[in-house]
Design an enzyme around this catalytic site. Structure first.
Site, PDB file in Angstrom:
ATOM      1  CG  HIS A   6      67.740  22.595  38.587  1.00 19.81           C
ATOM      2  ND1 HIS A   6      66.968  21.462  38.616  1.00 19.81           N
ATOM      3  CD2 HIS A   6      67.452  23.268  39.729  1.00 19.81           C
ATOM      4  CE1 HIS A   6      66.238  21.449  39.721  1.00 19.81           C
ATOM      5  NE2 HIS A   6      66.525  22.528  40.416  1.00 19.81           N
ATOM      6  NE  ARG A  10      65.221  30.684  48.592  1.00 16.18           N
ATOM      7  CZ  ARG A  10      64.269  29.768  48.394  1.00 16.18           C
ATOM      8  NH1 ARG A  10      63.263  30.042  47.588  1.00 16.18           N
ATOM      9  NH2 ARG A  10      64.319  28.607  48.993  1.00 16.18           N
ATOM     10  CD  GLU A  57      64.240  25.815  40.293  1.00 14.69           C
ATOM     11  OE1 GLU A  57      63.521  26.113  41.264  1.00 14.69           O
ATOM     12  OE2 GLU A  57      64.671  24.655  40.097  1.00 14.69           O
ATOM     13  CG  ASN A  61      59.949  32.379  47.231  1.00 16.52           C
ATOM     14  OD1 ASN A  61      59.306  31.358  47.040  1.00 16.52           O
ATOM     15  ND2 ASN A  61      61.263  32.354  47.429  1.00 16.52           N
ATOM     16  CG  HIS A  75      82.453  32.542  40.691  1.00 21.69           C
ATOM     17  ND1 HIS A  75      83.524  32.373  41.535  1.00 21.69           N
ATOM     18  CD2 HIS A  75      82.770  31.854  39.559  1.00 21.69           C
ATOM     19  CE1 HIS A  75      84.450  31.639  40.948  1.00 21.69           C
ATOM     20  NE2 HIS A  75      84.013  31.295  39.736  1.00 21.69           N
ATOM     21  CD  GLU A 123      85.605  32.815  36.422  1.00 21.50           C
ATOM     22  OE1 GLU A 123      86.786  32.876  36.035  1.00 21.50           O
ATOM     23  OE2 GLU A 123      85.191  31.930  37.208  1.00 21.50           O
TER      24      GLU A 123
END
Length: 130
Positions: A6, A10, A57, A61, A75, A123
């Site tokens: 993965h 954030r 993922e 936070n 990208h 993209e």
């Protein structure tokens, strides 16, 4: 043996990010709270492409911090079955391409870039053969 699993980025607004990535055609797979000392520190949201194990993922936070994208990030690219339909779905959220779809070479794939709610460039490469 090495296997790609993965990529994590954030985020600052889980609802907006989820709507964005689902509009791209990614499926929401699960969420997982990170709990330390009895408090939820972060929540991870996992998305994927049907038929593929690899995931995106998104990490939120809970402490209210903000982030800068930095200058090293480029990208992430996704193939979409119908670029026009994908852009229409994103437009309902107020998300427009950076510029109109284009081809980098004659006969090449139609593509464009959009930004997710946190400014990450994505993209989109059309695979509809149009």
């Amino acid at each position: 043996m090495t296997r790609y699993l993965h990529t994590m980025v954030r985020i600052t607004d889980p609802a907006k990010s989820r709507a964005f990535y689902e509009a791209l055609g990614l499926e929401f797979r699960r969420e997982m709270d990170i709990v330390r000392n009895g408090e939820t520190e972060a929540t991870n949201y996992f998305f994927g492409v049907d038929g593929q194990d690899e995931e995106l993922e998104l990490t939120f936070n809970h402490d209210g911090r903000t982030y800068e994208l930095g200058t090293a990030y480029g990208h992430v690219a996704y193939a979409v079955d119908d670029l026009a339909a994908t852009l229409e779905a994103l437009a309902t959220q107020g998300i427009e391409p950076e510029r109109e779809p284009y081809r980098v070479r004659e006969g090449g794939s139609l593509l464009c870039f959009v930004q997710d709610p946190d400014g990450y460039r994505i993209e989109l490469i059309d695979r509809s053969e149009k």
